[in-house]
Motif scaffolding. Structure first.
Motif, PDB file in Angstrom:
ATOM      1  N   ALA A  37       0.618  -1.279  -0.319  1.00 61.50           N
ATOM      2  CA  ALA A  37       0.205   0.137   0.163  1.00 61.50           C
ATOM      3  C   ALA A  37       1.054   1.403   0.279  1.00 61.50           C
ATOM      4  O   ALA A  37       0.508   1.937  -0.262  1.00 61.50           O
ATOM      5  CB  ALA A  37      -0.938  -0.140   0.905  1.00 61.50           C
ATOM      6  N   HIS A 130      -6.301  10.383   4.083  1.00 65.10           N
ATOM      7  CA  HIS A 130      -4.293  11.348   3.759  1.00 65.10           C
ATOM      8  C   HIS A 130      -4.785  12.360   4.120  1.00 65.10           C
ATOM      9  O   HIS A 130      -5.615  12.754   3.435  1.00 65.10           O
ATOM     10  CB  HIS A 130      -3.842  10.079   2.292  1.00 65.10           C
ATOM     11  N   SER A 181      -9.612   3.171   1.186  1.00 67.84           N
ATOM     12  CA  SER A 181      -8.310   3.861   2.194  1.00 67.84           C
ATOM     13  C   SER A 181      -6.949   2.829   2.122  1.00 67.84           C
ATOM     14  O   SER A 181      -7.054   1.765   2.252  1.00 67.84           O
ATOM     15  CB  SER A 181      -9.315   3.799   3.681  1.00 67.84           C
ATOM     16  N   ASN A 182      -5.906   3.593   2.685  1.00 66.96           N
ATOM     17  CA  ASN A 182      -4.872   3.472   2.375  1.00 66.96           C
ATOM     18  C   ASN A 182      -5.010   2.506   3.737  1.00 66.96           C
ATOM     19  O   ASN A 182      -4.048   1.962   3.460  1.00 66.96           O
ATOM     20  CB  ASN A 182      -3.688   4.005   1.743  1.00 66.96           C
ATOM     21  N   SER A 183      -5.307   2.948   5.332  1.00 66.59           N
ATOM     22  CA  SER A 183      -4.884   2.412   5.954  1.00 66.59           C
ATOM     23  C   SER A 183      -5.720   1.248   6.375  1.00 66.59           C
ATOM     24  O   SER A 183      -5.400   0.666   7.063  1.00 66.59           O
ATOM     25  CB  SER A 183      -5.380   3.940   7.487  1.00 66.59           C
ATOM     26  N   GLN A 210      -5.389   4.390  -3.687  1.00 64.11           N
ATOM     27  CA  GLN A 210      -5.405   2.079  -3.801  1.00 64.11           C
ATOM     28  C   GLN A 210      -6.034   1.712  -4.610  1.00 64.11           C
ATOM     29  O   GLN A 210      -6.032   0.718  -4.815  1.00 64.11           O
ATOM     30  CB  GLN A 210      -5.434   2.181  -2.155  1.00 64.11           C
ATOM     31  N   LYS A 233       1.882   3.029  -7.035  1.00 64.14           N
ATOM     32  CA  LYS A 233       1.312   2.088  -6.705  1.00 64.14           C
ATOM     33  C   LYS A 233       0.626   0.651  -6.912  1.00 64.14           C
ATOM     34  O   LYS A 233      -0.139  -0.052  -7.176  1.00 64.14           O
ATOM     35  CB  LYS A 233      -0.135   2.761  -5.549  1.00 64.14           C
ATOM     36  N   VAL A 341      -5.866  -5.433   2.446  1.00 64.39           N
ATOM     37  CA  VAL A 341      -5.347  -4.344   3.683  1.00 64.39           C
ATOM     38  C   VAL A 341      -5.168  -4.615   4.545  1.00 64.39           C
ATOM     39  O   VAL A 341      -7.044  -5.120   5.208  1.00 64.39           O
ATOM     40  CB  VAL A 341      -5.132  -2.620   3.419  1.00 64.39           C
ATOM     41  N   HIS A 370       0.500   5.817   8.975  1.00 69.85           N
ATOM     42  CA  HIS A 370      -0.079   5.725   7.613  1.00 69.85           C
ATOM     43  C   HIS A 370      -0.650   7.107   6.449  1.00 69.85           C
ATOM     44  O   HIS A 370      -1.367   7.160   6.299  1.00 69.85           O
ATOM     45  CB  HIS A 370      -0.990   4.723   7.645  1.00 69.85           C
ATOM     46  N   ARG A 386       0.470  -2.693   9.918  1.00 75.15           N
ATOM     47  CA  ARG A 386      -0.197  -2.821   8.494  1.00 75.15           C
ATOM     48  C   ARG A 386       0.739  -3.628   7.853  1.00 75.15           C
ATOM     49  O   ARG A 386       1.601  -3.484   7.329  1.00 75.15           O
ATOM     50  CB  ARG A 386      -0.912  -1.200   7.638  1.00 75.15           C
ATOM     51  N   SER A 388       0.245  -5.452   4.163  1.00 80.65           N
ATOM     52  CA  SER A 388      -0.728  -5.238   2.701  1.00 80.65           C
ATOM     53  C   SER A 388      -0.623  -5.610   0.875  1.00 80.65           C
ATOM     54  O   SER A 388       0.673  -5.772   1.927  1.00 80.65           O
ATOM     55  CB  SER A 388      -0.774  -3.521   2.144  1.00 80.65           C
TER      56      SER A 388
END
Length: 413
Positions: A37, A130, A181-183, A210, A233, A341, A370, A386, A388
């Motif tokens: 991620a 983010h 969501s990246n988190s 993402q 990415k 993720v 993150h 995390r 991913s």
């Protein structure tokens, strides 16, 4: 390595052969890379495309009539065509090259938003953004007098859509939300958001950092006004990204930066702007990495997003089950619809300590907030660990991580 070596059926062992970095060791252990991620690893096809540009046709683009300049220009513009097809943009002129999602969002903020917003107007973002989709809008509200509103997030890491619809009034001129969501991995209901926003006359920007690598993207079907992509990415190089924008909006926006290529005519009294997309591409661009981005997209398309997604979903399901079996682990982000993720916290253990001990086992995970500090505050935690997953990861690698977690937790408690 020939790109024709890929089988039609998804074969993770075959896929892994395209990623030379996966052969290395970390701390004397085989590398297990679960920080996708943050950035994905690069297939040899991308590495070759990058070096090929410098070896064989390195030249500035759009300005020269010699052969190298023409070859470089053709390769650069071929990437624009590939991106257009990849996200199904209506016109190639709607594809603007930037340095990444952060610059793409800032471009919209400092051109469209600064020009069109005024005191009393409202911007809506979500509680899982983010920092790159928070800070530019905060700066714009300071400049324009507009107000920033936030869609809250529930305990599962999903947007409270009823609250979004309450926030959505005719005062709202812009909605800017993350697609995935990246988190947390949460896939947001962006089509619902876009349709509702358009009904009150607002435009919508999607952060696709993402989602682009995991989901099929069709900007015409989504009907979003802007969509931002980050190359690194999507198995491509760093330092290059894309802003998609509807042509009518881009035509009406002022330039983001001034300089060469974005001009049509310059005098000391007045400058006129170049046509799209070059109006927003001032100066010598990141030519080599743009050329290599095409190789990355071609690679993904040859394997097939559907097959990649099925593989990643299996990895996520397996990792989720294994993590839940460990006493004291709490998953952060349990939405029904997710990209690959898995974020979690361990009772009594700081994420950074966990990350260091996993690294000693050769396992690369991301720890911290993150770049989503408000989201971490929402869950009342300093951050998460995390993991991913990408097309080249395996269940065996997840087993290595789980074993490493058992060792780390035993040491830290």
């Amino acid at each position: 390595m020939s790109t024709t070596a890929l089988h039609i059926a998804f074969d993770v062992d075959q896929v892994r052969r395209h990623f030379p970095i996966l052969n290395r060791e970390v701390k004397g252990k085989p590398l297990v890379y679960f920080d996708n991620a943050a950035t994905t690893q690069k297939p040899v096809e991308v590495i070759d495309a990058l070096t090929s540009y410098y070896q064989y046709f390195n030249a500035n683009i759009h300005r020269g009539i010699h052969s190298l300049a023409e070859e470089a220009t053709a390769a650069y513009e071929a990437t624009r065509d590939t991106v257009q097809q990849f996200i199904n943009a209506k016109q190639r002129e709607e594809i603007i090259f930037t340095r990444g999602v952060t610059e793409s969002i800032n471009l919209v903020a400092y051109t469209w938003a600064r020009t069109n917003l005024k005191a009393g107007d409202e911007i809506i973002i979500s509680g899982m953004e983010h920092h790159s989709n928070i800070v530019p809008w905060q700066l714009i509200t300071e400049m324009t007098g507009a107000t920033l509103k936030v869609i809250p997030v529930d305990d599962n890491g999903e947007l409270l859509m009823d609250e979004f619809h309450k926030l959505l009034t005719e005062k709202v001129k812009l909605v800017s939300v993350v697609h995935a969501s990246n988190s947390l991995g949460t896939i947001n209901p962006v089509k619902e958001i876009i349709d509702a926003a358009h009904k009150v006359g607002a435009i919508v920007m999607l952060d696709g950092a993402q989602s682009t690598v995991h989901l099929d993207i069709d900007v015409q079907e989504l009907d979003c006004d802007f969509f931002a992509i980050s190359s690194h990415k999507v198995y491509g190089p760093t330092g290059i990204g894309v802003l998609y924008g509807k042509r009518a909006l881009l035509e009406a926006m002022p330039p983001f930066m001034g300089g060469g290529e974005m001009i049509k005519d310059v005098t000391f009294e007045k400058t006129t702007w170049n046509e799209l997309p070059y109006k927003f591409e001032a100066g010598t661009p990141n030519i080599a990495d743009t050329v290599a981005l095409k190789a990355a997209i071609d690679f993904v398309q040859r394997i097939g997003k559907k097959q990649i997604r099925m593989h990643e979903e299996q990895l996520l399901q397996y990792a989720t089950e294994e993590l839940q079996s460990i006493n004291g682990i709490r998953l952060i982000g349990t939405a029904k619809q997710k990209v690959s993720v898995a974020s979690f916290v361990v009772e009594g253990v700081h994420p950074q300590d966990l990350g260091i001990l996993l690294d000693n086992q050769g396992v690369a995970v991301r720890t911290g907030h993150h770049c989503t500090q408000p989201l971490m505050n929402r869950f009342d935690i300093p951050g998460t660990t995390r993991a991913s997953f990408a097309m080249y990861n395996t269940k065996d690698e997840i087993d290595v991580m789980i074993a490493g977690l058992h060792k780390a937790i035993k040491l830290l408690r």
